[in-house]
Design a protein around this motif. Structure first.
Motif, PDB file in Angstrom:
ATOM      1  N   LYS A  52     -25.073   3.709   4.616  1.00 53.26           N
ATOM      2  CA  LYS A  52     -24.647   3.143   3.344  1.00 53.26           C
ATOM      3  C   LYS A  52     -24.546   4.217   2.272  1.00 53.26           C
ATOM      4  CE  LYS A  52     -25.780  -0.553   0.085  1.00 53.26           C
ATOM      5  NZ  LYS A  52     -26.712  -1.669  -0.232  1.00 53.26           N
ATOM      6  N   GLU A  53     -25.551   5.152   2.249  1.00 55.08           N
ATOM      7  CA  GLU A  53     -25.557   6.169   1.201  1.00 55.08           C
ATOM      8  C   GLU A  53     -24.420   7.181   1.359  1.00 55.08           C
ATOM      9  OE1 GLU A  53     -28.734   7.148   4.326  1.00 55.08           O
ATOM     10  OE2 GLU A  53     -28.048   5.392   3.158  1.00 55.08           O
ATOM     11  N   ASP A  54     -23.842   7.285   2.609  1.00 54.93           N
ATOM     12  CA  ASP A  54     -22.737   8.230   2.810  1.00 54.93           C
ATOM     13  C   ASP A  54     -21.495   7.848   1.996  1.00 54.93           C
ATOM     14  OD1 ASP A  54     -24.270   9.658   4.572  1.00 54.93           O
ATOM     15  OD2 ASP A  54     -23.458   8.687   6.360  1.00 54.93           O
ATOM     16  N   LEU A  55     -21.366   6.557   1.662  1.00 48.41           N
ATOM     17  CA  LEU A  55     -20.172   6.083   0.961  1.00 48.41           C
ATOM     18  C   LEU A  55     -20.447   5.682  -0.476  1.00 48.41           C
ATOM     19  CD1 LEU A  55     -18.656   3.895   3.828  1.00 48.41           C
ATOM     20  CD2 LEU A  55     -18.086   6.248   3.238  1.00 48.41           C
ATOM     21  N   ASP A  56     -21.640   6.021  -0.991  1.00 46.20           N
ATOM     22  CA  ASP A  56     -21.974   5.625  -2.363  1.00 46.20           C
ATOM     23  C   ASP A  56     -20.982   6.184  -3.373  1.00 46.20           C
ATOM     24  OD1 ASP A  56     -24.081   4.060  -1.679  1.00 46.20           O
ATOM     25  OD2 ASP A  56     -25.609   5.605  -1.967  1.00 46.20           O
ATOM     26  N   ASN A  57     -20.536   7.424  -3.153  1.00 43.13           N
ATOM     27  CA  ASN A  57     -19.642   8.043  -4.135  1.00 43.13           C
ATOM     28  C   ASN A  57     -18.229   7.459  -4.090  1.00 43.13           C
ATOM     29  OD1 ASN A  57     -19.164   9.124  -1.629  1.00 43.13           O
ATOM     30  ND2 ASN A  57     -18.641  11.169  -2.391  1.00 43.13           N
ATOM     31  N   LEU A  58     -17.926   6.610  -3.089  1.00 46.42           N
ATOM     32  CA  LEU A  58     -16.597   5.994  -3.020  1.00 46.42           C
ATOM     33  C   LEU A  58     -16.508   4.680  -3.781  1.00 46.42           C
ATOM     34  CD1 LEU A  58     -15.543   6.462   0.736  1.00 46.42           C
ATOM     35  CD2 LEU A  58     -14.837   7.815  -1.233  1.00 46.42           C
ATOM     36  N   ARG A  59     -17.665   4.097  -4.125  1.00 41.10           N
ATOM     37  CA  ARG A  59     -17.646   2.735  -4.656  1.00 41.10           C
ATOM     38  C   ARG A  59     -16.981   2.662  -6.033  1.00 41.10           C
ATOM     39  NH1 ARG A  59     -20.639   0.839  -0.658  1.00 41.10           N
ATOM     40  NH2 ARG A  59     -22.438   2.091  -0.001  1.00 41.10           N
ATOM     41  N   ASP A  60     -17.181   3.656  -6.833  1.00 39.71           N
ATOM     42  CA  ASP A  60     -16.591   3.643  -8.175  1.00 39.71           C
ATOM     43  C   ASP A  60     -15.337   4.510  -8.268  1.00 39.71           C
ATOM     44  OD1 ASP A  60     -18.645   1.994  -9.113  1.00 39.71           O
ATOM     45  OD2 ASP A  60     -19.969   3.735  -9.417  1.00 39.71           O
ATOM     46  N   ALA A  61     -14.932   5.091  -7.141  1.00 38.35           N
ATOM     47  CA  ALA A  61     -13.765   5.987  -7.152  1.00 38.35           C
ATOM     48  C   ALA A  61     -12.480   5.198  -6.884  1.00 38.35           C
ATOM     49  CB  ALA A  61     -13.933   7.079  -6.093  1.00 38.35           C
ATOM     50  N   ASN A  62     -11.360   5.752  -7.338  1.00 38.10           N
ATOM     51  CA  ASN A  62     -10.055   5.142  -7.095  1.00 38.10           C
ATOM     52  C   ASN A  62      -9.479   5.712  -5.787  1.00 38.10           C
ATOM     53  OD1 ASN A  62      -7.583   3.918  -7.170  1.00 38.10           O
ATOM     54  ND2 ASN A  62      -6.784   5.127  -8.887  1.00 38.10           N
ATOM     55  N   THR A  63      -9.769   5.031  -4.693  1.00 45.10           N
ATOM     56  CA  THR A  63      -9.295   5.493  -3.375  1.00 45.10           C
ATOM     57  C   THR A  63      -8.355   4.468  -2.745  1.00 45.10           C
ATOM     58  OG1 THR A  63     -11.302   4.554  -2.395  1.00 45.10           O
ATOM     59  CG2 THR A  63     -11.333   6.914  -2.936  1.00 45.10           C
ATOM     60  N   SER A  64      -7.650   3.733  -3.566  1.00 44.35           N
ATOM     61  CA  SER A  64      -6.762   2.683  -3.050  1.00 44.35           C
ATOM     62  C   SER A  64      -5.567   3.243  -2.284  1.00 44.35           C
ATOM     63  CB  SER A  64      -6.275   1.804  -4.196  1.00 44.35           C
ATOM     64  OG  SER A  64      -5.577   2.584  -5.164  1.00 44.35           O
ATOM     65  N   SER A  65      -5.306   4.539  -2.408  1.00 44.61           N
ATOM     66  CA  SER A  65      -4.192   5.163  -1.684  1.00 44.61           C
ATOM     67  C   SER A  65      -4.665   5.915  -0.452  1.00 44.61           C
ATOM     68  CB  SER A  65      -3.424   6.131  -2.595  1.00 44.61           C
ATOM     69  OG  SER A  65      -2.878   5.456  -3.706  1.00 44.61           O
ATOM     70  N   LEU A  66      -5.973   5.879  -0.178  1.00 47.72           N
ATOM     71  CA  LEU A  66      -6.543   6.687   0.910  1.00 47.72           C
ATOM     72  C   LEU A  66      -6.474   5.936   2.239  1.00 47.72           C
ATOM     73  CD1 LEU A  66      -8.089   9.180   1.928  1.00 47.72           C
ATOM     74  CD2 LEU A  66     -10.225   7.993   1.308  1.00 47.72           C
ATOM     75  N   SER A  67      -5.936   6.619   3.268  1.00 43.89           N
ATOM     76  CA  SER A  67      -5.955   6.111   4.643  1.00 43.89           C
ATOM     77  C   SER A  67      -7.029   6.883   5.408  1.00 43.89           C
ATOM     78  CB  SER A  67      -4.589   6.305   5.308  1.00 43.89           C
ATOM     79  OG  SER A  67      -3.603   5.518   4.671  1.00 43.89           O
ATOM     80  N   LEU A  68      -8.064   6.184   5.850  1.00 41.12           N
ATOM     81  CA  LEU A  68      -9.205   6.804   6.522  1.00 41.12           C
ATOM     82  C   LEU A  68      -9.107   6.518   8.017  1.00 41.12           C
ATOM     83  CD1 LEU A  68     -11.902   8.312   6.375  1.00 41.12           C
ATOM     84  CD2 LEU A  68     -13.018   6.115   5.887  1.00 41.12           C
ATOM     85  N   ILE A  69      -8.948   7.577   8.811  1.00 38.63           N
ATOM     86  CA  ILE A  69      -8.767   7.442  10.258  1.00 38.63           C
ATOM     87  C   ILE A  69     -10.055   7.881  10.959  1.00 38.63           C
ATOM     88  CG2 ILE A  69      -7.386   8.151  12.245  1.00 38.63           C
ATOM     89  CD1 ILE A  69      -5.091   8.724  10.297  1.00 38.63           C
ATOM     90  N   LEU A  70     -10.735   6.918  11.595  1.00 32.99           N
ATOM     91  CA  LEU A  70     -12.002   7.187  12.290  1.00 32.99           C
ATOM     92  C   LEU A  70     -11.887   6.929  13.787  1.00 32.99           C
ATOM     93  CD1 LEU A  70     -14.482   5.508   9.760  1.00 32.99           C
ATOM     94  CD2 LEU A  70     -13.909   7.933   9.950  1.00 32.99           C
TER      95      LEU A  70
END
Length: 691
Positions: A52-70
């Motif tokens: 959970k803490e790995d993604l804390d910095n994404l919660r308030d960021a504007n990443t609506s254009s980001l495609s995350l490939i895992l």
């Protein structure tokens, strides 16, 4: 690379895509300097758990254009709420879960994620299989997802499959072993549905028909799918329907099963058989129609496209259609692109079959068996830009065919039987064309093509690739040489002298043949039969040339009027005056034409169909040419069609220069007819007197 923090890319503010696949990254921690990325590819790393803490910095960021490939990360667990309040364009989790229980838990754990597109499932070559189980996708209820793609799952019939999909607008099934759907109700806002590479045998239209808001439907590459047995008429908002690459056999398209009220794009390519029966009367807004590589009927036999006024794209490639009617493409006033490779056209319709396609920009006629092009063939295609005539049997490309193609930019005539181009054609091609493909033709590299070879050399200097496949076929000593390398030294004075001598020899041969034939023929007539040029030795006033099917008119009208009238005329008719036991040819010539002052030719459709009538008429003309005394009187019993006259060029030419009599059943007209005929029979026998 063990961590994204090791990357020194903060000084690249315009960086949009980062491929960090196949590294040693084991934590999903995304530094803030990567927030502006559009694509972050972390596939095939060592991420096994997402904290959970790995993604804390994404919660308030504007990443609506980001495609995350895992994909291809062996994820065993995800902390619940790890993606809560995170917004992404795409999340790719394909090949991440080795078991359905892990997938179910992970989908529940990413609750709170807002994502445009979500991809889950397995790859086709994955060593582990994930089987669908009840409530496997219940985690979707906690997500805000619009487009869902499911790949590589082993799915059986279930009553919970479509749960939590009420807000999904696009659903795709790719490479699943899905062979049937359960009969379950769907309350959905779905606008796109795709089923590709499945084991399905029947299209699940009983489910699809409940998707009232559906605009796009793709059911493709399902080789076991052979028929459509359910109506889609309830989908009145459907605009795009793709049923390509199946084995569908549809005997009656497209009145009952396919909705046409809003349909704009229809694709039936690569299927077994599509029977077109309803003339597309219910598809007024159709823009594109693809029937390529499917066996179809009715096309080219009937005006099947008459009501498709808005169609802009039509593909009939490899359908083996045979076009026989002039109105094959009637109604397609707005058609921009027409593809008809590997179809055939009746030669008599080529001049007019494209005449209403005034908006056409591209015409593909590859491998259509064309042997020649009528001058009017492209006369109405003023906007045509691309023309493909490759792999046909054309022996020439007349300039007159291209003159009306003012907008033409690309021309392909490769792999025909063209030996060279005329000077007029070269001038047309040199005006505005951007690209011309003349390759793989059997070119003649003799002096007769000197200007064409010069043109090829000049173009090769500007564009060396232009002539790479332009090779000589003849003469033999230049066979295989590139046209651009041929440099002829032609002496046109010698050529002109040779041509002149050839013409003189031909004329002399014709004169010798004429006098030999005339004298020989006269010898047969005068010597063998003891013929003397005396009008008193003519037995008959006229030899009647007619079809046996018109014999009734001869018996009931002609003979009573002329032989029973005053003055009386003696006529020769084959059924009465020919001698039994003699050859037919001998009777026609010696007993008929030679013994008659005139030849009375009774023209009718029956006459045009008779080979004997044609022969007798030609023989009479020939005898008139030799003797200068045998008159020829033409009587038109019944109207003759223009196409019948085309097959008798000599008669057509004779009719255009001579006055003829026309039979009419009206009593007043009959009186004039017999008066004129009697006058013609009593006139001088040396020339045809106007009637």
């Amino acid at each position: 690379l063990a961590s994204l923090s090791e990357l020194q890319v903060g000084h690249f503010p315009s960086l949009q895509e980062l491929n960090a696949a196949k590294n040693c990254i084991d934590l999903l921690h995304i530094p803030s300097f990567l927030f502006k990325l559009h694509v972050l590819d972390l596939r095939a790393n060592r991420i096994t758990k997402i904290n959970k803490e790995d993604l804390d910095n994404l919660r308030d960021a504007n990443t609506s254009s980001l495609s995350l490939i895992l994909s291809h990360n062996s994820i065993n667990s995800i902390d619940p709420g790890a993606f809560r309040f995170v917004t992404l364009q795409l999340l790719h989790l394909r090949g991440c879960f080795s078991h359905e229980d892990i997938m179910k838990a992970s989908l529940n754990a990413i609750s709170g994620l807002r994502v445009q597109k979500l991809l889950i499932g397995q790859y086709r070559n994955s060593p582990t299989n994930v089987h669908f189980k009840e409530n496997l996708l219940e985690g979707l209820c906690g997500l805000e997802v619009e487009e869902l793609t499911i790949t590589g799952l082993y799915i059986r019939s279930t009553n919970t499959f479509f749960e939590c999909m009420e807000n999904i607008t696009s659903l795709r099934f790719i490479h699943t072993n899905l062979y049937q759907f359960s009969h379950e109700s769907i309350a959905s806002n779905m606008q796109k549905f795709e089923l590709k590479n499945s084991a399905i045998v029947k299209t699940p239209f009983y489910i699809i028909s409940e998707l009232k808001h559906l605009k796009e439907l793709r059911v493709t590459n399902n080789k076991r799918l052979t028929n459509i047995d359910y109506s889609l008429q309830t989908l009145d908002k459907l605009e795009f329907l793709d049923l390509s690459n199946n084995n569908i056999m549809m005997r009656s398209c497209c009145d009952e099963s396919i909705p046409g009220k809003s349909l704009k794009h229809l694709n039936f390519s690569y299927n077994s058989y599509i029977g077109l029966r309803s003339f597309f009367l219910n598809m007024p807004h159709l823009l594109s129609l693809d029937l390529s590589h499917s066996k179809v009927d009715s096309v080219g036999q009937f005006p099947i496209f008459m009501t498709l006024y808005n169609l802009t794209y039509l593909d009939l490639s490899y359908t083996s259609c045979h076009f026989v009617i002039h109105c094959s493409f009637c109604g397609l006033f707005n058609l921009v692109e027409l593809r008809v490779p590997h179809t055939t056209f009746a030669p008599d319709i080529l001049a007019s079959v494209f005449q209403n396609l005034s908006s056409l920009r591209l015409l593909d006629m590859e491998s259509c068996g064309l042997e020649s092009l009528p001058n009017e063939m492209f006369g109405h295609l003023k906007r045509l830009q691309v023309l493909n005539l490759s792999k046909n049997k054309l022996m020439e490309l007349p300039a007159s065919v291209l003159l009306s193609l003012f907008a033409l930019q690309h021309l392909n005539i490769r792999s025909n039987n063209i030996q060279g181009l005329s000077n007029d054609t070269i001038q047309v091609l040199s005006k505005s064309l951007e690209k011309v493909d003349l390759s793989d033709n059997p070119y003649d590299c003799s002096c007769t093509q000197e200007q064409f070879l010069t043109w090829v050399r000049e173009l090769s200097i500007k564009n060396p690739n232009f002539s790479n496949h332009l090779e000589c076929k003849t003469p033999e000593h230049l066979q295989g040489s590139l046209l651009r390398d041929v440099n002829l030294k032609c002496s046109w004075t010698l050529i002109y002298i040779t041509m002149l001598l050839s013409v003189v020899i031909v004329v002399l041969l014709l004169l010798v043949y004429h006098f030999y034939l005339k004298n020989s023929f006269l010898y047969l007539c005068f010597c063998h039969r003891g013929y003397k040029k005396s009008a008193t030795e003519k037995t008959y006033d006229a030899f009647v040339i007619h079809s046996s099917l018109d014999e009734e008119w001869v018996r009931e009208e002609l003979l009573p009027e002329l032989e029973g009238g005053d003055p009386s005329f003696q006529l020769c008719v084959h059924y009465r005056n020919f001698e039994a036991g003699k050859l037919i040819l001998e009777n026609i010539f010696y007993n008929g034409i030679c013994c008659s002052r005139n030849a009375l030719v009774l023209l009718s459709p029956n006459f045009m169909e008779s080979k004997w009538c044609s022969f007798e008429f030609r023989l009479a003309l020939f005898w008139r040419f030799l003797e200068d005394e045998c008159g020829i009187i033409l009587i038109l019993l019944e109207p003759i069609r223009e196409d019948q006259l085309k097959h008798m060029y000599v008669l057509k030419k004779y009719l255009s220069s001579k006055t003829y009599l026309k039979w009419d059943k009206n009593d007043k007209e009959k009186e004039v007819f017999w008066k004129r005929l009697r006058k013609a029979l009593t006139q001088s026998r040396k020339v045809d007197v106007p009637l």
